[in-house]
Enzyme design. Sequence first.
Site, PDB file in Angstrom:
ATOM      1  N   CYS A 457      45.781  66.863   7.435  1.00 37.69           N
ATOM      2  CA  CYS A 457      45.290  65.797   8.310  1.00 37.69           C
ATOM      3  C   CYS A 457      44.695  66.407   9.565  1.00 37.69           C
ATOM      4  O   CYS A 457      44.631  67.621   9.689  1.00 37.69           O
ATOM      5  CB  CYS A 457      46.379  64.805   8.650  1.00 37.69           C
ATOM      6  SG  CYS A 457      48.030  65.461   8.755  1.00 37.69           S
ATOM      7  N   HIS A 508      47.036  55.593  11.374  1.00 38.01           N
ATOM      8  CA  HIS A 508      47.376  55.671  12.798  1.00 38.01           C
ATOM      9  C   HIS A 508      47.224  54.315  13.480  1.00 38.01           C
ATOM     10  O   HIS A 508      47.594  54.146  14.626  1.00 38.01           O
ATOM     11  CB  HIS A 508      46.499  56.713  13.491  1.00 38.01           C
ATOM     12  CG  HIS A 508      46.611  58.059  12.848  1.00 38.01           C
ATOM     13  ND1 HIS A 508      45.812  58.439  11.803  1.00 38.01           N
ATOM     14  CD2 HIS A 508      47.451  59.084  13.063  1.00 38.01           C
ATOM     15  CE1 HIS A 508      46.163  59.652  11.413  1.00 38.01           C
ATOM     16  NE2 HIS A 508      47.156  60.068  12.164  1.00 38.01           N
TER      17      HIS A 508
HETATM   18  N1  GLN Z   1      54.212  64.215   3.174  1.00 35.14           N
HETATM   19  C1  GLN Z   1      54.184  63.994   4.589  1.00 35.14           C
HETATM   20  C2  GLN Z   1      54.296  62.517   4.880  1.00 35.14           C
HETATM   21  O1  GLN Z   1      53.843  61.754   4.075  1.00 35.14           O
HETATM   22  C3  GLN Z   1      52.894  64.522   5.204  1.00 35.14           C
HETATM   23  C4  GLN Z   1      52.819  64.296   6.688  1.00 35.14           C
HETATM   24  C5  GLN Z   1      51.667  65.004   7.394  1.00 35.14           C
HETATM   25  O2  GLN Z   1      50.668  65.306   6.835  1.00 35.14           O
HETATM   26  N2  GLN Z   1      51.785  65.270   8.655  1.00 35.14           N
HETATM   27  O3  GLN Z   1      54.820  62.123   5.909  1.00 35.14           O
HETATM   28 ZN    ZN Z   2      48.774  63.989   7.184  1.00 33.89          ZN
END
Ligand code: GLN
Ligand code: ZN
Length: 581
Positions: A457, A508
């Site tokens: 991300c 978000h």
């Molecule tokens: N597997 C994690 C979640 O779904 C990934 C979180 C992230 O990418 N920061 O929370």
């Molecule tokens: Zn993420």
Amino acid sequence: EVLKQLEKAGAEWVQIDEPCLVLDLPECAQKAYALAYERLGAASNLKILLATYFGDLRENMKLAASLPVDGLHLDLVRAPQQWEDAKKYWPKDRYISFGVVDGRNIWKADLEKALGLMQHAVAWWQPEKVMVAPSCSLLHSPVDLDDEDKLDTEIKNWMAFAKQKLREVSLLASAIAGQKDEAAFTENRKAIAARKTSAKIHNPWVKERLGAVTKEMAKRASPFESRIARQQALLGLPLFPTTTIGSLPQTQEIRQARAKNKSGELPDADYDAFLKQKTAEAVRWQEEVGIDVLVHGEFERNDMVEYFGEQLGGFTFTKNGWVQSYGSRGVKPPVIFGDITRPEPMTIAWSAYAQSLTDKPMKGMLTGPVTILQWSFVRDDQPRSETCRQIALAIRDEVKDLESAGIRVIQIDEPAVREGLPLRKADHKAYLNWAVESFRLSASGVADETQIHTHMCYCDFNNIIDSIAALDADVISIETSRSDMELLDAFKAFKYPNHIGPGVYDIHSPRVPTVDEMADLLEKACKVLKPAQVWVNPDCGLKTRGWEEVRPALIHMVAAARKLREKCAGEATGNGKRAAG
Ligand code: GLN
Ligand code: ZN
């Protein structure tokens, strides 16, 4: 104006932070520096200390020396060799500040070594103009080690937080002025020596195993095309398969239960039963909604790094080791002090339990080695690349165990890969090489039939797209919805070979996207990717959202995927099952 006000208020010195000086600066920026500092220098009679950190100035040392400032601060922890450059360019009669105590980590400084550097400084510059300092602002360090009453005493003796680091600075300053506190130096020397040879850190088995790693171990058995065909035969997924990134809402109820379990109020067996019930509900709900690759929901996890750190050997945790992450957010990073082992499987029970509840594929969920490294305080007695490879081997064992437990899809999250990029372009390649290698080492122990996913991300992919492809994950999910798929520009020029899920739902925001919105984003994605490559998923994990948002959003997401499938059905050739979806 501020300088003038400070002068009026009685200040003598002002520090101006210019960490940009450790970056590759375009010519216009160099000119801007000259112009800005000419004005700043003329604005008052204050002495200006130009502070740089997190790297070395290289070609910018000359630029710094040309500016009308009175002192220069260098980070000699990250870049100890740059004092030689400073010798060439930084005038002998100006102030120089040696950042010899690591402000960005939690380890004790090697005082003798730091003193050696300081002695070079006073031998060259005027001794009264040499300053001792932490390498950077102490906002990156927790406050006070004295408060840590739960740490192993041996490990604690290797550590220094902000308060202890300031004492180190003052010990060095006194020593260089001829008043060396011999007792304190001896104590420090003993701690440094003890850490070097401690059996707590050094595990011959881990070192041997790392030494035996071959290039083949970081490679899947077959190329992607043959792997994906086998995976498809086994999984039988429709076109535009739907999935989520792993976590489902961590409701108040779940967090309360965890807190109660931690305080002893809720017995382990009850907590476990509660989590099982939540997991089972989540599995059933995903089946009802029609998601293709399910997740167990990660209800048992506090944090995606802490959860693994707590189960791995070589990690420890502080009570109050908080540092700023960004904005008003704080984090309490785990501490990696020694060689990494995985005493026992970490996630198998949860994934196997969730898989036992459904015939659909259940995605195993792991955090990748680079992210675990990046979000921890890391030991500084060996290269980060080596520590990362040790973590990779532990994750590799977990991946294999998941496969043996019947999990056919395994996601290894690597959201922090880009965060580790060195500041200078010239250094990118070396980092990306070991980061990619570590991920592959963790992911490549499985059969072709096992599908490896990864997730990233907050990532601007454009300049690292070839490294992302080099990860060779069968499927990658990435954040794209906030940029309206703009991030996919990278894929116009670069033909990404494997499968990819460009996030269609911005997690978000509490807003629930409509079916058409998500279908539009998917259509956009199909302009630069082949439809057969495209997965449908949110941007990131859903743990910060509430069910009242997640429920409709995922129902819409599944509907958007169906819409696209129908649209493509006519065009699809050959595989009738996939076309029918
Ligand atoms: N597997 C994690 C979640 O779904 C990934 C979180 C992230 O990418 N920061 O929370
Ligand atoms: Zn993420």
